[in-house]
Design a protein around this motif. Structure first.
Motif, PDB file in Angstrom:
ATOM      1  N   ASN A 303     -39.120   6.462  -0.633  1.00 39.04           N
ATOM      2  CA  ASN A 303     -37.918   7.289  -0.851  1.00 39.04           C
ATOM      3  C   ASN A 303     -37.001   7.243   0.359  1.00 39.04           C
ATOM      4  N   GLN A 304     -37.583   7.259   1.566  1.00 40.76           N
ATOM      5  CA  GLN A 304     -36.780   7.166   2.779  1.00 40.76           C
ATOM      6  C   GLN A 304     -36.119   5.797   2.899  1.00 40.76           C
ATOM      7  N   VAL A 305     -36.874   4.754   2.574  1.00 38.39           N
ATOM      8  CA  VAL A 305     -36.303   3.397   2.614  1.00 38.39           C
ATOM      9  C   VAL A 305     -35.143   3.291   1.635  1.00 38.39           C
ATOM     10  N   ARG A 306     -35.326   3.858   0.444  1.00 43.83           N
ATOM     11  CA  ARG A 306     -34.244   3.815  -0.550  1.00 43.83           C
ATOM     12  C   ARG A 306     -32.991   4.518  -0.036  1.00 43.83           C
ATOM     13  N   GLN A 332     -46.494   1.298  -0.194  1.00 42.91           N
ATOM     14  CA  GLN A 332     -45.924   0.073  -0.742  1.00 42.91           C
ATOM     15  C   GLN A 332     -46.134  -0.043  -2.244  1.00 42.91           C
ATOM     16  N   GLN A 333     -47.148   0.654  -2.784  1.00 41.56           N
ATOM     17  CA  GLN A 333     -47.381   0.608  -4.224  1.00 41.56           C
ATOM     18  C   GLN A 333     -46.221   1.226  -5.010  1.00 41.56           C
ATOM     19  N   ASN A 334     -45.376   2.012  -4.326  1.00 41.62           N
ATOM     20  CA  ASN A 334     -44.215   2.645  -4.977  1.00 41.62           C
ATOM     21  C   ASN A 334     -42.902   1.948  -4.627  1.00 41.62           C
ATOM     22  N   TYR A 335     -42.982   0.740  -4.068  1.00 45.68           N
ATOM     23  CA  TYR A 335     -41.766   0.108  -3.526  1.00 45.68           C
ATOM     24  C   TYR A 335     -40.744  -0.237  -4.612  1.00 45.68           C
ATOM     25  N   TYR A 336     -41.175  -0.258  -5.863  1.00 41.07           N
ATOM     26  CA  TYR A 336     -40.237  -0.528  -6.955  1.00 41.07           C
ATOM     27  C   TYR A 336     -39.088   0.481  -6.966  1.00 41.07           C
ATOM     28  N   ASP A 340     -33.729   1.085  -7.198  1.00 40.17           N
ATOM     29  CA  ASP A 340     -32.694   2.008  -7.681  1.00 40.17           C
ATOM     30  C   ASP A 340     -31.446   1.993  -6.804  1.00 40.17           C
ATOM     31  N   ALA A 341     -31.575   1.509  -5.562  1.00 34.51           N
ATOM     32  CA  ALA A 341     -30.436   1.504  -4.641  1.00 34.51           C
ATOM     33  C   ALA A 341     -29.466   0.356  -4.919  1.00 34.51           C
ATOM     34  N   LYS A 348     -31.869  -6.353  -8.339  1.00 29.76           N
ATOM     35  CA  LYS A 348     -33.135  -5.662  -8.656  1.00 29.76           C
ATOM     36  C   LYS A 348     -34.247  -6.681  -8.916  1.00 29.76           C
ATOM     37  N   GLU A 349     -33.912  -7.731  -9.677  1.00 26.08           N
ATOM     38  CA  GLU A 349     -34.900  -8.766  -9.988  1.00 26.08           C
ATOM     39  C   GLU A 349     -35.341  -9.500  -8.735  1.00 26.08           C
ATOM     40  N   GLU A 350     -34.386  -9.777  -7.835  1.00 23.02           N
ATOM     41  CA  GLU A 350     -34.729 -10.454  -6.590  1.00 23.02           C
ATOM     42  C   GLU A 350     -35.701  -9.615  -5.765  1.00 23.02           C
ATOM     43  N   LEU A 351     -35.465  -8.302  -5.701  1.00 25.51           N
ATOM     44  CA  LEU A 351     -36.363  -7.440  -4.935  1.00 25.51           C
ATOM     45  C   LEU A 351     -37.742  -7.387  -5.582  1.00 25.51           C
TER      46      LEU A 351
END
Length: 360
Positions: A303-306, A332-336, A340-341, A348-351
């Motif tokens: 969330n902070q990274v986003r 990292q398991q929630n990095y998806y 949203d940013a 999004k696909e690239e990430l």
């Protein structure tokens, strides 16, 4: 499948759906929490991965029929849909409405297969096991596991997961051949349940890579029941740096209480970092500053990274920071969620491809 046609088929069947005796589910998962988990399943790139994660969610949580239907609709083939809806039935709060799930199937034969499965459970609610249930014997590492049931010290959660329920979940996912998938599924278990140190150690022992064990144990920390027994977890590490990192994580080397974990960026610290970032108007300067902030903080949540990524106007800058921050992210398991940013689907696909490569 047409709903009217489905209901007609259901009426022709000789046995109706019943509420299963002994079901502990009384209310479904809150919708806000369900939407987060739904999105996690949706972001998986194959039916196999979707099925693993969806089954984990359905096993550890109570769902209603609408939630089961939403998850079932994410699968491409009827076989995966069938396997998920079989798993979800036990923890569905409104079983009397389960026939609405039949609308999500493409073939009548699959509807009958699900109906027959449910009939078997309702006739034998206490001892029925699906035919593909994994073997009962599960060999954890031979370690000195602490006893939590006589524990009287501080705790981070309520009552721990009962041992039969723990063994059922462990058996269900321990035989997944992919290490990263196992870690993701085990992480889902510890995030959804209050766990004892022994239970978490047993799951960690089923991961072969010590760095994965360390990452998994870090994710488990907020839901540990007997935190006074955390020192037992150091047995999971044979490499001195990993053992030292674990001891640092639980506060053993600092001789301080192990709550909270030392690796974190507090809300106040993050607010100061964001204020500094907002003051920069030039993209190149902001990019350099953001990388410095991420390096200095070291332990960010997704969330902070986003939030940091959202400070950039251009997709290229967003992508550079999103990829840079991966190595400094705790969950990292929630990095998806960082996707949203981004504004464009191509970004999004690239990430997501980047995340998949990092998890291999």
């Amino acid at each position: 499948m047409n709903r009217l046609f489905t209901i007609l088929i259901f009426c022709l069947l000789t046995t109706g759906l019943k509420s299963q005796p002994g079901n502990n589910c009384r209310s479904a998962m809150p919708e806000s929490m369900f939407r987060q988990k739904y999105k996690a399943v949706m972001m998986q790139n194959s039916d196999e991965r979707k099925l693993d994660l969806a089954n984990s969610i359905a096993t550890a949580n109570c769902l209603n029929v609408d939630q089961v239907k939403d998850l079932a609709a994410l699968f491409i083939d009827d076989y995966s849909r069938l396997e998920f809806t079989k798993t979800a039935y036990r923890n569905t709060v409104d079983k009397e409405n389960y026939y609405f799930v039949y609308d999500e199937f493409a073939y009548i034969s699959t509807v009958f297969m699900l109906h027959d499965y449910i009939g078997g459970i309702d006739q034998h609610p206490h001892d029925y096991l699906p035919p593909d249930e994994p073997p009962l014997n599960l060999n954890f590492a031979a370690l000195d596991y602490p006893d939590a049931y006589s524990y009287k010290g501080p705790s981070r959660c309520g009552n721990p997961l009962p041992e039969p329920d723990f063994m059922r979940l462990a058996r269900k996912y321990a035989f997944n051949d992919n290490e990263q998938n196992r870690m993701m599924l085990f992480t889902q278990i510890v995030q959804d349940n209050c766990m004892t140190v022994a239970q978490v150690m047993k799951l960690a022992s089923l991961l072969n890579i010590e760095n994965n064990r360390l990452t998994f144990l870090r994710a488990a920390m907020p839901n540990i029941y007997d935190i006074g027994n955390l020192s037992f977890g150091s047995q999971l590490f044979s490499h001195i740096p990993n053992k030292a990192a674990y001891n640092d994580m639980i506060g053993l080397n600092q001789n301080i209480p192990p709550t909270p974990p030392p690796c974190e960026v507090t809300r106040e610290e993050f607010s100061d970092m964001m204020q500094s970032l907002k003051k920069e108007s030039f993209n190149s300067t902001k990019l350099t500053l953001a990388k410095g902030i991420i390096k200095s903080g070291n332990c960010f949540t997704t969330n902070q990274v986003r939030d940091i990524v959202n400070e950039f106007s251009f997709e290229s800058g967003k992508m550079e920071i999103a990829k840079f921050a991966w190595d400094y992210t705790l969950d990292q398991q929630n990095y998806y969620k960082v996707a949203d940013a981004f504004t464009f689907s191509s970004s999004k696909e690239e990430l997501m491809k980047f995340i998949e490569e990092k998890r291999k």
